[in-house]
Scaffold this motif. Structure first.
Motif, PDB file in Angstrom:
ATOM      1  N   TYR A 224     -10.441   1.500  -2.308  1.00  0.00           N
ATOM      2  CA  TYR A 224     -11.722   1.316  -2.304  1.00  0.00           C
ATOM      3  C   TYR A 224     -11.827  -0.522  -1.555  1.00  0.00           C
ATOM      4  CZ  TYR A 224     -11.565  -1.026  -7.136  1.00  0.00           C
ATOM      5  OH  TYR A 224     -11.314  -1.014  -8.434  1.00  0.00           O
TER       6      TYR A 224
ATOM      7  N   TYR B 134      -1.472   0.923  -1.100  1.00  0.00           N
ATOM      8  CA  TYR B 134      -2.261   1.860  -1.901  1.00  0.00           C
ATOM      9  C   TYR B 134      -1.369   2.558  -2.664  1.00  0.00           C
ATOM     10  CZ  TYR B 134      -6.215   1.811   2.135  1.00  0.00           C
ATOM     11  OH  TYR B 134      -6.995   0.830   3.417  1.00  0.00           O
TER      12      TYR B 134
ATOM     13  N   ALA C  95      -8.735   8.557  -5.635  1.00  0.00           N
ATOM     14  CA  ALA C  95     -10.017   7.830  -6.169  1.00  0.00           C
ATOM     15  C   ALA C  95      -9.900   8.299  -7.431  1.00  0.00           C
ATOM     16  CB  ALA C  95     -10.680   8.452  -5.457  1.00  0.00           C
TER      17      ALA C  95
ATOM     18  N   ILE D  26     -16.045   5.621  -6.036  1.00  0.00           N
ATOM     19  CA  ILE D  26     -15.168   5.427  -4.704  1.00  0.00           C
ATOM     20  C   ILE D  26     -14.855   6.082  -4.131  1.00  0.00           C
ATOM     21  CG2 ILE D  26     -12.003   4.575  -5.111  1.00  0.00           C
ATOM     22  CD1 ILE D  26     -12.418   4.259  -7.481  1.00  0.00           C
TER      23      ILE D  26
ATOM     24  N   GLU E 121     -17.576   4.808  -1.650  1.00  0.00           N
ATOM     25  CA  GLU E 121     -17.197   3.201  -1.099  1.00  0.00           C
ATOM     26  C   GLU E 121     -16.670   3.725  -0.132  1.00  0.00           C
ATOM     27  OE1 GLU E 121     -17.639  -0.371  -0.454  1.00  0.00           O
ATOM     28  OE2 GLU E 121     -19.643   0.715  -1.927  1.00  0.00           O
ATOM     29  N   ILE E 122     -15.655   4.353  -0.028  1.00  0.00           N
ATOM     30  CA  ILE E 122     -14.687   4.404   0.845  1.00  0.00           C
ATOM     31  C   ILE E 122     -15.594   5.259   2.338  1.00  0.00           C
ATOM     32  CG2 ILE E 122     -12.450   6.046   1.831  1.00  0.00           C
ATOM     33  CD1 ILE E 122     -11.891   5.118  -1.429  1.00  0.00           C
TER      34      ILE E 122
ATOM     35  N   THR F 169     -17.720   2.276   3.481  1.00  0.00           N
ATOM     36  CA  THR F 169     -17.217   1.242   4.610  1.00  0.00           C
ATOM     37  C   THR F 169     -16.254   1.878   5.950  1.00  0.00           C
ATOM     38  OG1 THR F 169     -16.490   0.619   1.789  1.00  0.00           O
ATOM     39  CG2 THR F 169     -14.496   0.117   4.258  1.00  0.00           C
TER      40      THR F 169
ATOM     41  N   HIS G  38      -8.411   3.722   7.657  1.00  0.00           N
ATOM     42  CA  HIS G  38      -9.273   2.526   7.842  1.00  0.00           C
ATOM     43  C   HIS G  38      -8.717   1.054   7.792  1.00  0.00           C
ATOM     44  CE1 HIS G  38      -9.954  -0.756   3.588  1.00  0.00           C
ATOM     45  NE2 HIS G  38     -10.789  -0.262   4.049  1.00  0.00           N
TER      46      HIS G  38
END
Length: 144
Positions: free
Chosen positions: A3, A21, A68, A83, A86-87, A90, A136
């Motif tokens: 995250y 990750y 997560a 989480i 939030e991801i 983002t 991402h």
């Protein structure tokens, strides 16, 4: 952790982000044990064992929600649902900042079409850890 923002996307690749990750999640599994993590998260034991071994193929198997759930086992982490939220925030904010639409993203990362990108970012379709790392990194690399 999954995250966190990507600090310097120009000096890394999506593959490196994905590997980071997996390494972060594997450390949680190592600290708590495969059986314990599988039991606490409800994630398949075989997938957790792959994660513990840092098997690169686990990123294709592990969903964002499952990743997560594992990340949330870290004592400093927020709950799994926070989480995931939030991801998604983002990714969406990154798309706004970088002025990216789903079709532009899809054209650049051949694995997904615009509709799939849209559904995955919004949470209407499952996203793997591999897809998340790719999205991402791509979005972070286009932000100014």
């Amino acid at each position: 952790m999954i995250y966190d923002d990507i600090e310097d996307p120009e000096s890394t690749s999506a593959d490196e982000v994905r590997a980071n990750y997996v390494t972060d999640l594997a450390a949680i599994v190592a600290a708590r044990g495969v059986d314990s993590v599988a039991e606490e998260t409800g994630v398949d034991r075989e997938t957790i064992a792959m994660l513990a071994d840092e098997d690169a193929g686990v990123a294709d198997e592990l969903t964002l929600e499952d990743a997560a759930a594992v990340a949330a086992l870290d004592e400093d982490a927020p709950p799994a649902d926070a989480i995931v939220a939030e991801i998604r925030d983002t990714l969406l904010m990154g798309m706004t900042t970088a002025v990216l639409d789903v079709d532009t993203i899809a054209a650049e990362i051949d694995e997904l079409d615009g509709k799939q990108v849209h559904q995955k970012v919004e949470g209407r379709a499952p996203m793997t850890l591999d897809e998340y790392a790719t999205l991402h990194h791509f979005i972070a690399s286009r932000q100014r």
